[in-house]
Each structure stands twice: as C-alpha cells, then as structure tokens.
Scaffold this motif. Sequence first.
Motif, short mmCIF file in Angstrom:
data_model
loop_
_atom_site.label_atom_id
_atom_site.label_comp_id
_atom_site.label_asym_id
_atom_site.label_seq_id
_atom_site.Cartn_x
_atom_site.Cartn_y
_atom_site.Cartn_z
N ARG A 183 0.83 -1.21 0.00
CA ARG A 183 0.00 0.00 0.00
C ARG A 183 0.87 1.25 0.00
N LEU A 184 1.89 1.25 0.82
CA LEU A 184 2.77 2.42 0.88
C LEU A 184 3.45 2.67 -0.46
N TYR A 185 3.84 1.60 -1.14
CA TYR A 185 4.51 1.74 -2.43
C TYR A 185 3.56 2.35 -3.47
N ARG A 186 2.28 2.02 -3.37
CA ARG A 186 1.28 2.60 -4.27
C ARG A 186 0.99 4.05 -3.93
N GLU A 187 0.95 4.38 -2.63
CA GLU A 187 0.51 5.70 -2.19
C GLU A 187 1.61 6.75 -2.09
N ALA A 188 2.84 6.34 -1.86
CA ALA A 188 3.93 7.31 -1.67
C ALA A 188 4.09 8.28 -2.83
N PRO A 189 3.99 7.83 -4.09
CA PRO A 189 4.14 8.79 -5.19
C PRO A 189 3.11 9.91 -5.17
N MET A 190 1.96 9.68 -4.57
CA MET A 190 0.93 10.72 -4.50
C MET A 190 1.39 11.91 -3.65
N LEU A 191 2.31 11.68 -2.73
CA LEU A 191 2.82 12.78 -1.92
C LEU A 191 3.60 13.77 -2.76
N LEU A 192 4.13 13.31 -3.88
CA LEU A 192 4.90 14.19 -4.74
C LEU A 192 4.00 15.06 -5.62
N ILE A 193 2.74 14.65 -5.79
CA ILE A 193 1.84 15.45 -6.62
C ILE A 193 0.66 16.01 -5.85
N GLY A 194 0.36 15.49 -4.69
CA GLY A 194 -0.72 16.02 -3.86
C GLY A 194 -0.18 17.14 -2.97
N GLU A 195 -1.04 18.01 -2.52
CA GLU A 195 -0.65 19.11 -1.62
C GLU A 195 0.45 19.99 -2.22
N GLY A 196 0.45 20.12 -3.50
CA GLY A 196 1.47 20.94 -4.16
C GLY A 196 2.61 20.07 -4.64
#
Length: 97
Positions: A64-77
């Motif tokens: 799950r973390l491997y799927r979700e971590a890239p979203m931190l680079l595009i979410g919230e700026g």
Amino acid sequence: MGTKVEAAHQMVVRAARIKDTGERNDLEAGMAKYLASEYCRDVVEDAFRIHGGYGFAKEYEIERLYREAPMLLIGEGTADIQRMIIGRRLLEMHADH
C-alpha cells in the motif's frame, strides 16, 4: 532510512514552531513538504526492495505504501511547486543583500 525520517520530521517540527509564533513560515513549510515527500518516496522504495517479492503481496503494508507514496509528490502541491515557492522566498529574503 531512519536518518531521512528524522531529518524530515525535524523540518516539519521547525515549520510548525514558526507557525505557532505567528510568523510567516511559507519557506520552512515548503522546504519541509518538499523534503518529506522526497524522503518518503526514497524510504518506501528502499523498504520495498528489502521486502523483495513480498512487497507485492497485499498482506504487507509496504504494498500500500509503495502505491501511495508517489501521491505525496503530486498532492498538496507538487515538488515542482514547492521548489518554486522555496526559490521565490529565498530570492525575496536575499534581494536586499
């Protein structure tokens, strides 16, 4: 990996403390968001490698973390936006010098 987590945490705490004083903290917040998201990706990728083939198994949280971590680079700026915020603020701060 632990060093990256601790460094990111310290930057977030510093930005929060500045915010608590009522001072402008967009530079520190931008730096903390940028560094934390980049380090998150790095740490998750390293953990994924450590898990090997088990990293793909839904039974392990790393999947799950491997799927979700890239979203931190595009979410919230995005990281690009954070770099622009950091650069602009640094230019403002050092324009007088």
